[in-house]
Scaffold this motif. Structure first.
Motif, PDB file in Angstrom:
ATOM      1  N   ILE A  68       0.827  -1.210   0.000  1.00 46.52           N
ATOM      2  CA  ILE A  68       0.000   0.000   0.000  1.00 46.52           C
ATOM      3  C   ILE A  68       0.867   1.269   0.000  1.00 46.52           C
ATOM      4  O   ILE A  68       0.436   2.323  -0.402  1.00 46.52           O
ATOM      5  CB  ILE A  68      -0.990  -0.015   1.196  1.00 46.52           C
ATOM      6  CG1 ILE A  68      -2.106   1.027   0.993  1.00 46.52           C
ATOM      7  CG2 ILE A  68      -0.292   0.296   2.493  1.00 46.52           C
ATOM      8  CD1 ILE A  68      -3.245   0.490   0.235  1.00 46.52           C
ATOM      9  N   GLY A  69       2.123   1.119   0.400  1.00 46.17           N
ATOM     10  CA  GLY A  69       3.022   2.276   0.455  1.00 46.17           C
ATOM     11  C   GLY A  69       3.360   2.842  -0.906  1.00 46.17           C
ATOM     12  O   GLY A  69       3.767   3.988  -1.028  1.00 46.17           O
ATOM     13  N   VAL A  70       3.203   2.063  -1.975  1.00 49.45           N
ATOM     14  CA  VAL A  70       3.561   2.549  -3.308  1.00 49.45           C
ATOM     15  C   VAL A  70       2.344   2.967  -4.123  1.00 49.45           C
ATOM     16  O   VAL A  70       2.491   3.431  -5.242  1.00 49.45           O
ATOM     17  CB  VAL A  70       4.380   1.480  -4.076  1.00 49.45           C
ATOM     18  CG1 VAL A  70       5.712   1.255  -3.411  1.00 49.45           C
ATOM     19  CG2 VAL A  70       3.606   0.185  -4.212  1.00 49.45           C
ATOM     20  N   GLU A  71       1.130   2.757  -3.610  1.00 47.66           N
ATOM     21  CA  GLU A  71      -0.083   3.132  -4.338  1.00 47.66           C
ATOM     22  C   GLU A  71      -0.288   4.650  -4.264  1.00 47.66           C
ATOM     23  O   GLU A  71       0.467   5.383  -3.650  1.00 47.66           O
ATOM     24  CB  GLU A  71      -1.292   2.423  -3.730  1.00 47.66           C
ATOM     25  CG  GLU A  71      -1.272   0.925  -3.864  1.00 47.66           C
ATOM     26  CD  GLU A  71      -1.463   0.460  -5.302  1.00 47.66           C
ATOM     27  OE1 GLU A  71      -2.151   1.163  -6.083  1.00 47.66           O
ATOM     28  OE2 GLU A  71      -0.920  -0.596  -5.646  1.00 47.66           O
ATOM     29  N   ALA A  78      -7.815   6.240   1.909  1.00 42.35           N
ATOM     30  CA  ALA A  78      -9.000   5.403   2.093  1.00 42.35           C
ATOM     31  C   ALA A  78      -8.679   4.205   2.980  1.00 42.35           C
ATOM     32  O   ALA A  78      -9.446   3.861   3.885  1.00 42.35           O
ATOM     33  CB  ALA A  78      -9.529   4.940   0.747  1.00 42.35           C
ATOM     34  N   PHE A  79      -7.542   3.576   2.759  1.00 41.61           N
ATOM     35  CA  PHE A  79      -7.142   2.412   3.548  1.00 41.61           C
ATOM     36  C   PHE A  79      -6.942   2.780   5.013  1.00 41.61           C
ATOM     37  O   PHE A  79      -7.482   2.134   5.905  1.00 41.61           O
ATOM     38  CB  PHE A  79      -5.862   1.808   2.960  1.00 41.61           C
ATOM     39  CG  PHE A  79      -5.356   0.620   3.716  1.00 41.61           C
ATOM     40  CD1 PHE A  79      -5.994  -0.603   3.610  1.00 41.61           C
ATOM     41  CD2 PHE A  79      -4.250   0.732   4.545  1.00 41.61           C
ATOM     42  CE1 PHE A  79      -5.530  -1.712   4.315  1.00 41.61           C
ATOM     43  CE2 PHE A  79      -3.781  -0.362   5.249  1.00 41.61           C
ATOM     44  CZ  PHE A  79      -4.416  -1.583   5.137  1.00 41.61           C
ATOM     45  N   TYR A  80      -6.165   3.838   5.254  1.00 40.52           N
ATOM     46  CA  TYR A  80      -5.898   4.254   6.638  1.00 40.52           C
ATOM     47  C   TYR A  80      -7.166   4.758   7.322  1.00 40.52           C
ATOM     48  O   TYR A  80      -7.359   4.577   8.521  1.00 40.52           O
ATOM     49  CB  TYR A  80      -4.810   5.321   6.701  1.00 40.52           C
ATOM     50  CG  TYR A  80      -3.462   4.813   6.274  1.00 40.52           C
ATOM     51  CD1 TYR A  80      -2.956   3.606   6.751  1.00 40.52           C
ATOM     52  CD2 TYR A  80      -2.686   5.538   5.370  1.00 40.52           C
ATOM     53  CE1 TYR A  80      -1.717   3.137   6.358  1.00 40.52           C
ATOM     54  CE2 TYR A  80      -1.439   5.073   4.970  1.00 40.52           C
ATOM     55  CZ  TYR A  80      -0.964   3.880   5.467  1.00 40.52           C
ATOM     56  OH  TYR A  80       0.260   3.426   5.074  1.00 40.52           O
ATOM     57  N   GLY A  81      -8.037   5.394   6.574  1.00 38.80           N
ATOM     58  CA  GLY A  81      -9.302   5.857   7.144  1.00 38.80           C
ATOM     59  C   GLY A  81     -10.190   4.711   7.584  1.00 38.80           C
ATOM     60  O   GLY A  81     -10.770   4.733   8.672  1.00 38.80           O
ATOM     61  N   LEU A  82     -10.271   3.686   6.750  1.00 34.14           N
ATOM     62  CA  LEU A  82     -11.076   2.512   7.086  1.00 34.14           C
ATOM     63  C   LEU A  82     -10.516   1.796   8.315  1.00 34.14           C
ATOM     64  O   LEU A  82     -11.259   1.452   9.235  1.00 34.14           O
ATOM     65  CB  LEU A  82     -11.134   1.559   5.894  1.00 34.14           C
ATOM     66  CG  LEU A  82     -11.996   0.322   6.061  1.00 34.14           C
ATOM     67  CD1 LEU A  82     -13.463   0.735   6.210  1.00 34.14           C
ATOM     68  CD2 LEU A  82     -11.824  -0.609   4.882  1.00 34.14           C
ATOM     69  N   ILE A  83      -9.232   1.586   8.328  1.00 35.82           N
ATOM     70  CA  ILE A  83      -8.595   0.940   9.482  1.00 35.82           C
ATOM     71  C   ILE A  83      -8.748   1.818  10.725  1.00 35.82           C
ATOM     72  O   ILE A  83      -9.023   1.325  11.825  1.00 35.82           O
ATOM     73  CB  ILE A  83      -7.103   0.649   9.203  1.00 35.82           C
ATOM     74  CG1 ILE A  83      -6.955  -0.330   8.046  1.00 35.82           C
ATOM     75  CG2 ILE A  83      -6.410   0.127  10.450  1.00 35.82           C
ATOM     76  CD1 ILE A  83      -7.575  -1.691   8.284  1.00 35.82           C
TER      77      ILE A  83
END
Length: 186
Positions: A68-71, A78-83
């Motif tokens: 996810i670090g390269v996206e 979105a990923f960090y918000g969901l988590i």
């Protein structure tokens, strides 16, 4: 006095003598209410906290393995918000919804005080002592509030009071000509 037999897991009985009722507490008084959802509230909060801690420890591993670090920045947000929602918002919301749930309520006749036992944010019992005169009934029925003790909202189930007079006294219905608990049952 009362004699209690407590069977141990080894099949040996242990006996103890007590001079007070099992519903009395020397410091808090007479037990007048016991919430039936106490274990459920504790279990749900514990599960929520443990999954949050698990998420925090697994986050570095997930980030390394998922790439996810390269996206793009949008995907990362979105990923960090969901988590973040599941890690922080859920336990905080659960705490605010259940912090006023009364597990046990004691009454001391001599001084007309109540002691409410609730769970705090770190899942230990919190003691709130208040006088009957400190009880305020909300003008509008609120979902998670039966009454306010000073400024703290408390949630009890009126039908779980073994003695309806205890609920009437707590709410101040025995001092006013308003509706009483017995009238509600009819």
């Amino acid at each position: 006095g009362f004699i209690f037999q407590v069977p141990s897991f080894q099949g040996v009985s242990v006996r103890s003598l007590s001079t007070s009722s099992p519903h009395d507490h020397p410091e808090h008084g007479r037990l007048v209410y016991k919430g039936n959802l106490a274990k459920t509230v504790l279990g749900v909060k514990f599960f929520s906290y443990s999954t949050s801690v698990f998420n925090l420890f697994m986050m570095p591993y997930i980030m390394l393995k998922s790439g996810i670090g390269v996206e793009s920045l949008l995907v990362q947000a979105a990923f960090y918000g969901l988590i973040g929602i599941f890690t922080f918002v859920t336990p905080i919301t659960l705490h605010f919804l259940t912090k006023g749930y009364v597990i046990r309520l004691y009454y001391k006749d001599e001084v007309d005080t109540y002691t409410a036992i609730t769970y705090n944010a770190i899942l230990t019992e919190k003691v709130t002592v208040f006088h009957q005169k400190d009880v305020k009934i909300p003008d509008i029925t609120k979902m998670f509030t039966t009454f306010y003790a000073k400024t703290k909202s408390m949630l009890v189930n009126p039908t779980l009071f073994p003695n309806p007079h205890d609920y009437n006294h707590l709410m101040g219905y025995d001092k006013s000509p308003f509706l009483k608990f017995e009238d509600l049952e009819e």
